[in-house]
Design a protein around this motif. Structure first.
Motif, PDB file in Angstrom:
ATOM      1  N   PHE A 184     -44.922 -57.797 -26.695  1.00 48.66           N
ATOM      2  CA  PHE A 184     -45.180 -57.449 -25.299  1.00 48.66           C
ATOM      3  C   PHE A 184     -45.763 -56.039 -25.235  1.00 48.66           C
ATOM      4  CE2 PHE A 184     -41.775 -60.495 -25.460  1.00 48.66           C
ATOM      5  CZ  PHE A 184     -42.037 -61.372 -24.412  1.00 48.66           C
ATOM      6  N   VAL A 185     -46.733 -55.843 -24.370  1.00 46.67           N
ATOM      7  CA  VAL A 185     -47.349 -54.525 -24.191  1.00 46.67           C
ATOM      8  C   VAL A 185     -47.040 -54.035 -22.783  1.00 46.67           C
ATOM      9  CG1 VAL A 185     -49.501 -53.206 -24.159  1.00 46.67           C
ATOM     10  CG2 VAL A 185     -49.179 -55.045 -25.846  1.00 46.67           C
ATOM     11  N   LEU A 186     -46.610 -52.792 -22.676  1.00 48.39           N
ATOM     12  CA  LEU A 186     -46.251 -52.198 -21.395  1.00 48.39           C
ATOM     13  C   LEU A 186     -47.055 -50.914 -21.190  1.00 48.39           C
ATOM     14  CD1 LEU A 186     -44.251 -52.302 -18.942  1.00 48.39           C
ATOM     15  CD2 LEU A 186     -42.737 -50.828 -20.302  1.00 48.39           C
ATOM     16  N   GLY A 187     -47.778 -50.836 -20.075  1.00 53.53           N
ATOM     17  CA  GLY A 187     -48.592 -49.661 -19.775  1.00 53.53           C
ATOM     18  C   GLY A 187     -47.795 -48.578 -19.079  1.00 53.53           C
ATOM     19  N   LEU A 188     -47.638 -47.420 -19.760  1.00 52.95           N
ATOM     20  CA  LEU A 188     -46.809 -46.342 -19.212  1.00 52.95           C
ATOM     21  C   LEU A 188     -47.541 -45.510 -18.154  1.00 52.95           C
ATOM     22  CD1 LEU A 188     -45.059 -45.051 -22.478  1.00 52.95           C
ATOM     23  CD2 LEU A 188     -44.213 -46.703 -20.804  1.00 52.95           C
ATOM     24  N   ASP A 227     -55.766 -47.804 -22.581  1.00 51.43           N
ATOM     25  CA  ASP A 227     -55.940 -48.108 -21.156  1.00 51.43           C
ATOM     26  C   ASP A 227     -54.793 -47.517 -20.340  1.00 51.43           C
ATOM     27  OD1 ASP A 227     -55.289 -50.044 -18.744  1.00 51.43           O
ATOM     28  OD2 ASP A 227     -57.445 -50.167 -19.106  1.00 51.43           O
ATOM     29  N   GLY A 228     -53.585 -47.772 -20.805  1.00 51.27           N
ATOM     30  CA  GLY A 228     -52.417 -47.144 -20.181  1.00 51.27           C
ATOM     31  C   GLY A 228     -51.835 -47.868 -18.977  1.00 51.27           C
ATOM     32  N   LYS A 229     -52.634 -48.707 -18.326  1.00 47.76           N
ATOM     33  CA  LYS A 229     -52.139 -49.468 -17.167  1.00 47.76           C
ATOM     34  C   LYS A 229     -52.156 -50.967 -17.430  1.00 47.76           C
ATOM     35  CE  LYS A 229     -53.337 -46.272 -13.422  1.00 47.76           C
ATOM     36  NZ  LYS A 229     -54.124 -46.090 -12.171  1.00 47.76           N
ATOM     37  N   TYR A 230     -53.230 -51.430 -18.041  1.00 48.38           N
ATOM     38  CA  TYR A 230     -53.390 -52.856 -18.342  1.00 48.38           C
ATOM     39  C   TYR A 230     -53.300 -53.728 -17.089  1.00 48.38           C
ATOM     40  CZ  TYR A 230     -52.576 -50.802 -22.902  1.00 48.38           C
ATOM     41  OH  TYR A 230     -52.659 -49.994 -24.008  1.00 48.38           O
TER      42      TYR A 230
END
Length: 277
Positions: A184-188, A227-230
């Motif tokens: 899972f990828v989470l944009g900080l 990207d940071g937000k996705y």
């Protein structure tokens, strides 16, 4: 006295001659009279039949059939920022070529499989299939996702990707069966990332209940160079999953897709139950 005798003689005489006189009546008159009587009889009989048929032909009111309302366990949107990401074993089996990008044998095919399994479990599911250039994919897919979310309400939105790492990191064996692992990828850089993190962990937990070790760690990214937000800022329930890696087979991926479908169905069903309480 004599007059009465004459009257009686006349009556006797007429009665005596009547059978003889009737023989001289024309046969046509007899037939005509008989025909009239018979026709009248037929007409009356026919009208009776018609009346009976009319009564019998009147349809009886049909009993009302109650229709059960269709209910769903929630609504899901599946989309693909990197729509053509593919798996080497699958492209080799289809085209005889090892490829990491393919127009048909790609993550969208996995999304179709997930959609079918979710709907079997009562989860209404939409798929957004829009292929955009890979370099600016998150920016280019954003308006399409935004439009979809403005027109529909979803309980969960899944952006499906394929990781670039090898099968040694993306495969698990459980009770003799091989599964593709999910990251899972989470944009900080999303101001509300904590809300997306909650949904990400809920899906992860449900999957681990079924196959311990089927998920990898949550990969949190932010700052320069990423990207940071996705696009997770578009909805608190958007999650980004990396379904397997470049070396996973179709069977391994499909087994994992089935686990994802079961987990999401259970998660959304429990959410509905909690809301009702």
């Amino acid at each position: 006295m004599k007059k009465n005798m004459q009257i009686w003689l006349v009556i006797v005489f007429v009665l005596f001659l009547f059978p003889v006189l009737i023989q001289f009546i024309p046969e046509e008159s007899k037939i005509s009279n008989s025909k009239i009587i018979k026709e009248n009889a037929i007409i009356v009989y026919a009208s009776n039949i018609v009346e009976e048929e009319k009564v019998e032909a009147e349809p009886e009111p049909e009993p009302e059939v109650s229709k059960e309302l269709e209910t769903t366990a929630g609504k899901v949107l599946i989309y693909f920022t990197h729509a053509t990401e593919a798996y080497k074993p699958i492209t080799k089996a289809v085209d005889g070529k090892i490829m990491v990008n393919h127009q048909t044998e790609n993550v969208m095919k996995m999304g179709d499989k997930l959609k079918g399994l979710l709907e079997l479990n009562g989860v209404e599911t939409d798929t957004l299939k829009k292929i955009v250039p890979h370099g600016r994919a998150y920016n280019d897919i954003r308006p399409f996702v935004k439009k979809q979310l403005s027109e529909n309400e979803y309980d969960l939105i899944i952006d499906i990707h394929r990781d670039a790492v090898g099968p040694d990191k993306t495969t698990i064996v459980h009770e003799g069966e091989r599964y593709a692992k999910v990251a899972f990828v989470l944009g900080l850089d999303n101001p509300s990332y904590k809300q997306n993190e909650v949904m990400t962990n809920r899906v992860k937990t449900e999957m681990e209940k079924r196959i311990p070790g089927i998920t990898r760690n949550v990969i949190s990214k932010g700052g320069a160079g990423v990207d940071g937000k996705y696009n997770q800022d578009l909805h608190p329930n958007i999650i980004l999953i990396e379904l397997g890696g470049i070396g996973n087979s179709e069977d391994e991926l499909y087994r994992t897709v089935a686990i994802i479908a079961e987990s999401i169905s259970e998660l959304l069903s429990n959410s509905d139950d909690a809301e009702e309480k």
